[in-house]
Design a protein around this motif. Structure first.
Motif, PDB file in Angstrom:
ATOM      1  N   ARG A 172       0.856   4.220  -2.829  1.00 50.20           N
ATOM      2  CA  ARG A 172       0.665   5.657  -2.545  1.00 50.20           C
ATOM      3  C   ARG A 172       1.819   6.492  -3.087  1.00 50.20           C
ATOM      4  O   ARG A 172       1.616   7.589  -3.594  1.00 50.20           O
TER       5      ARG A 172
ATOM      6  N   GLN B 134      -6.582   0.630  -1.997  1.00 49.65           N
ATOM      7  CA  GLN B 134      -5.827   0.111  -0.861  1.00 49.65           C
ATOM      8  C   GLN B 134      -6.166  -1.352  -0.624  1.00 49.65           C
ATOM      9  O   GLN B 134      -7.332  -1.742  -0.628  1.00 49.65           O
TER      10      GLN B 134
ATOM     11  N   GLY C 175      -2.873  10.258  -4.135  1.00 39.69           N
ATOM     12  CA  GLY C 175      -2.920   9.148  -3.206  1.00 39.69           C
ATOM     13  C   GLY C 175      -4.321   8.739  -2.801  1.00 39.69           C
ATOM     14  O   GLY C 175      -4.545   7.609  -2.393  1.00 39.69           O
ATOM     15  N   ASN C 176      -5.287   9.642  -2.901  1.00 36.34           N
ATOM     16  CA  ASN C 176      -6.649   9.314  -2.485  1.00 36.34           C
ATOM     17  C   ASN C 176      -7.384   8.442  -3.497  1.00 36.34           C
ATOM     18  O   ASN C 176      -8.446   7.918  -3.218  1.00 36.34           O
TER      19      ASN C 176
ATOM     20  N   ASN D  58       0.826  -1.209   0.000  1.00 32.72           N
ATOM     21  CA  ASN D  58       0.000   0.000   0.000  1.00 32.72           C
ATOM     22  C   ASN D  58       0.863   1.264   0.000  1.00 32.72           C
ATOM     23  O   ASN D  58       0.530   2.248  -0.669  1.00 32.72           O
TER      24      ASN D  58
END
Length: 995
Positions: A594, A605, A600-601, A590
């Motif tokens: 990122r 994930q 990154g959002n 993860n």
């Protein structure tokens, strides 16, 4: 946003009423002769006030931005807000919902007059329902902000027009996707699974084929995620469709509509083309009278030149008119094709989403939910399942050894869904064809090329067979490998790499993580058998180990504590270390995602991998010996002395001959297929030689299974009873084709024979009816009790449906002596043949009781299979058995044999008709076949076979069959085999008495 304000007079009058308004300019001379008072329409003060408020808001003369202005508004108009319009019974919120998007006004009125949200107009709609219908997003947002979740759910659940709630309306009227998703997330499962007057839930509406799109796929996923209660609801109009079936129903309906539209368009184009041709012809026809006048050659040439110019001008004009039209049409066709392809693509995604969600839910349990198992899944996906589509393949109870040819012939009838919920295999040796002679040149060459690390790969054949059967996705795969000689890593990869697999439980110790990655990298869940080796545990936890499986969410560690060398506390510590190491690896993945993402959002994930600890499992299978049974049983096979039975000897001889009589081709639908017999019992081992290729379908209604993952398969008999019944049917009529329906059995609390579930019996009989079988064989009895009253009622309904469909029913008499009159199926109707057991000499077998209560008695004492079940790996059944259940199967087989003979007789008459142009007056006709398929017709035929003189219930079949069997066995050339059977058929149908 302001919605159009309607004109009052036009809005409140229909077109027909407007046409009736008198013309004031027409005749009015006699108007003054009457003195009727003027009827004035009472003014709707409430509607006028509502219009006034909306007008002020639109003209910005009414400001609700401050607390003082809102208080003044409430003082001035508050008493009107609680009133309804006279014409449509609308509240102020109804009017606003359909005409205005003023958030402040809506929120303030909702806050002060919340009860108005539940008021319904004359069309049975709430204000929220109206807002959704008019796509008033501002109104919907205002309600979402002002109402708490519990009250909002109750509001959304309110049944409005046609029994639909606000979630129905959001789907039906294609509300903005974001607003729709907000409403769905606020609704409970009860609200989302509410059915309208046609039995349609919001999910039913959402999966409509014509709505298919990217946004609709999101809506469908949201509906499923919030609660799958709609999966358990079935429609009433159209009747009894699940969500999945309703999608297919709308898909077919859309395709038919599209095909019809294309046909109409083609007809119009052809018509238009015909008109153009007629116009071309009319030009020539208009000139013909002038062409026929006598003229000189110069005038003729001038006229020809003028005609060519006219034709060229006409063609040019036509081309100039049609060229743009053709271009536009091509663009329209391309756009339509693109749209159709998009709809089809998203529709396929929606359908697959529904299927996978339902099938996955069958592995889960939820309180208050309907039972979801393989039986429920079959109904959800295929309804009556006429094609007998299978959702699993369970070979965990299959034979220990089997040949390729035997396997393929036994299972050739099976049809699979491309997605199977469950697949299971036991250690099975695949019999290899004979190899080269020892010491030969080929044997030496094969020995030289054999790799040292090559191990068993038998299961590769079975998985390849599933792939050839169009299977592509398997939710759970369970393989019990052999402990002392397991499959190689290469063989495991060859077995699995062709499929998408959710859960794998391949019980081979210390599976290589690289093998798993190569074979099925999409795994979500895995069962790993561990030998106690700490190094393999470490390898599983490395970043290049199990974490490489990107979708992996759960690991079940399986080991035998007695065989593990490590101490218990050390094992627990090692497992905890594996859990920590796996989560560290996921965290590293993860973090890397990122770091590499632009935003990154937006990255996906990974979830932590859960390790289930302390799973203990018994030792795996060892390599089994290649034997066919215990030595003492094998020794006794050759020594058995069967009691002479003239009935069976006659049937065996006749069956040997008739199976060689070739069935002529025919175009008569009723005669094309073989006679179909439904064997309703505890399943049938279809591997035995006498049944191979004769089972053409089936279904299991036994919810019990060894591992709890699926129904117990119909192609495995729970106790061998059904296998013997099927064998007896085919012993009498070797050409019969079988449908096997497996019943659910329960242990008897009194210690007696297993008891049959009446519910499963009802389902089985009904399935046989839908399959349109000719005969149903039921070698069992069920007593009605207080506990099974409802199920017995369903069984009665199924039997009634079978009788109405003219299916011949054969049921066993009780072997407890006197008829109790409370046992099913025979108790329900006298048109069910109640069959009892007889000894070899034709006397009633003592436990059967009084033969006067029976339809017929058939051999049922000390009856053994004609050929023991010697298929390797299957139980050997060479014992003599007694009881009316065997008699029932023989009776059903005899009825099938009778129908087959009559069928051949009709086909012989048809051949004679084609060859000679005439039909014999004694020839068997199709009407005879139809009579024989009815109870009274078959009863007459069976009686005509030869009743004995003592009790008039035992059929001395040799009186009718010995002669034809002898002539078939030793033909003299005077008659063909088909003519011999036709003669027998004439004798059989001559005894049919009109009822």
């Amino acid at each position: 946003m302001i919605f159009k304000q309607p004109v009052q007079f036009v809005q409140h009058h229909t077109q027909s009423e407007l046409l009736k308004v008198p013309n004031i300019d027409s005749d009015y001379e006699d108007d003054d002769l009457t003195n009727s008072p003027v009827q004035l329409v009472a003014r709707d003060e409430v509607q006028t006030t509502f219009d006034e408020i909306i007008s002020k808001i639109c003209n910005k003369t009414l400001d609700l931005g401050s607390g003082r202005s809102r208080a003044e508004f409430l003082t001035q108009y508050g008493h009107f807000l609680d009133q309804m319009t006279r014409m449509n019974g609308e509240s102020f919120l109804h009017v606003v919902a359909s005409r205005m998007a003023h958030s402040t006004l809506i929120r303030y009125v909702v806050r002060k007059k919340r009860h108005l949200l539940h008021h319904k107009d004359t069309s049975d709609r709430t204000p929220l329902y109206v807002a959704i219908e008019y796509k008033n997003d501002a109104f919907v947002d205002a309600v979402l902000k002002e109402i708490n979740d519990m009250d909002l759910d109750l509001l959304l659940r309110e049944r409005c027009e046609n029994g639909r709630n606000s979630i129905h309306a959001a789907i039906q009227h294609s509300l903005n996707k974001d607003c729709t998703l907000k409403l769905i997330r606020k609704a409970s499962d009860i609200t989302l699974s509410t059915s309208d007057n046609n039995g349609l839930t919001p999910l039913h509406l959402a999966v409509d084929y014509d709505r298919s799109s990217a946004s609709q796929l999101d809506i469908v996923r949201a509906l499923i995620a919030r609660g799958g209660g709609a999966f358990d609801k079935y429609t009433t109009n159209p009747p009894d469709l699940s969500v999945y079936e309703y999608h297919n129903y709308t898909r077919e309906k859309s395709h038919r509509r599209a095909d019809g539209a294309k046909a109409v368009e083609t007809s119009l184009l052809e018509l238009r083309s015909g008109v153009i041709e007629d116009r071309k012809a009319s030009v020539g026809k208009a000139r013909r009278p002038f062409d026929e006048l006598p003229v000189d050659q110069n005038a003729h040439r001038e006229r020809q030149s003028r005609d060519k110019l006219e034709q060229k001008y006409f063609n040019t004009q036509q081309h100039n008119m049609e060229a743009p039209l053709r271009t536009v049409r091509r663009l329209e066709e391309r756009t339509e094709m693109s749209q159709e392809q998009d709809i089809a693509t998203y529709a396929d995604n929606i359908r697959q989403e529904i299927k996978l969600c339902y099938l996955r839910s069958t592995f889960e349990s939820a309180p208050g939910r309907y039972i979801r198992d393989q039986l429920a899944a079959s109904k959800f996906l295929y309804g009556a399942n006429i094609r007998n589509v299978n959702l699993s393949f369970d070979f965990s109870q299959g034979p220990l050894t089997i040949s390729k040819d035997s396997f393929e012939e036994s299972y050739s009838h099976m049809v699979f869904d491309e997605t199977l919920r469950y697949v299971s295999f036991r250690p099975t040796l695949l019999q290899k064809p004979p190899g080269p002679a020892p010491g030969s040149r080929l044997a030496k060459k094969l020995a030289q090329t054999l790799k040292q690390d090559q191990g068993p790969n038998d299961l590769v054949f079975f998985f390849n067979w599933l792939h050839e059967k169009k299977v592509r996705h398997m939710l759970k795969v369970v393989v019990y490998d052999v402990e002392d000689a397991p499959h190689t890593d290469a063989a495991i990869e060859d077995c699995l790499r062709k499929f998408e697999i959710d859960t794998l439980a391949w019980y081979k110790s210390d599976l290589n993580p690289q093998t798993l990655f190569n074979a099925c990298r999409g795994l979500k869940e895995i069962y790993l058998q561990w030998s106690g080796n700490m190094s393999i545990l470490k390898a599983w936890g490395e970043p290049d180990g199990l974490p490489r499986l990107e979708n992996l969410e759960r690991v079940h560690l399986v080991w035998n504590a007695e065989e593990t060398s490590e101490k218990s506390q050390q094992v627990i510590s090692a497992l905890e270390h594996l859990q920590i190491r796996l989560n560290q690896a996921v965290g590293e993945i993860n973090a890397a995602r990122r770091h590499g993402a632009v935003n990154g959002n937006q990255i996906q994930q990974r979830k932590p991998i859960v390790v289930d600890k302390l799973e203990i499992r018994a030792s795996t299978y060892g390599r089994h010996a290649n034997t066919v049974g215990p030595p003492n049983v094998l020794a006794n096979i050759g020594k058995r002395r069967l009691q002479p039975n003239r009935w069976l000897e006659c049937i065996d001889q006749f069956a040997d001959e008739i199976q060689n009589v070739k069935v002529p081709l025919t175009d008569i639908p009723a005669l094309k297929g073989d006679i179909k017999v439904a064997v309703v019992d505890d399943g049938v081992d279809i591997h035995i030689q006498s049944l191979q290729g004769k089972v053409i379908g089936g279904e299991s209604f036994d919810r019990g299974s060894l591992d709890g993952y699926g129904t117990s398969p119909y192609y495995i008999s729970g106790g061998g009873h059904g296998t013997m019944m099927a064998d007896m049917v085919c012993r009498v009529c070797p050409t019969a084709k079988l449908f096997v329906y497996k019943l659910e059995m329960h242990s008897n609390p009194d210690g007696g024979p297993r008891q049959i579930s009446a519910e499963s019996a009802a389902l089985a009989v009904m399935a046989a009816v839908r399959q349109k079988v000719d005969i149903i064989s039921m070698s069992w009895t069920i007593r009605e009790t207080e506990d099974n009253y409802n199920s017995i009622s369903a069984l009665r309904d199924a039997i009634r449906a079978a009788l109405d469909a003219n299916i011949l029913l054969f049921g066993a008499a009780s072997d407890k002596g006197a008829v109790t009159e409370i046992e099913y199926p025979c108790f329900y109707d006298r048109r069910i043949f109640r069959i009892g057991a007889a000894t070899a000499d034709g006397r009633v077998y003592d436990p059967t009781g009084n033969p006067q209560h029976l339809s017929f008695i058939f051999p049922g004492h000390s009856v053994a299979p004609r050929n023991p079940y010697l298929e390797k790996g299957l139980p050997i059944d060479s014992e003599e058995k007694s009881g009316s259940s065997i008699s029932t199967a023989l009776a059903a087989g005899l009825a099938a044999l009778v129908l087959h003979c009559i069928r051949l007789g009709i086909l012989q008459a048809e051949m004679e008709m084609r060859q000679t142009g005439r039909r014999s007056s004694t020839a068997v006709r199709l009407s005879d076949f139809e009579k024989a398929k009815e109870y009274y017709g078959m009863r007459s035929i069976l009686r005509g076979l030869g009743l004995n003189e003592d009790n008039q219930k035992y059929l001395e079949v040799w009186k009718r069959l010995d002669g034809p069997a002898k002539r078939l066995r030793s033909p003299n050339g005077e008659m063909t085999p088909l003519e011999i059977i036709a003669g027998l058929a004439r004798d059989l149908v001559s005894g049919i008495a009109d009822h």
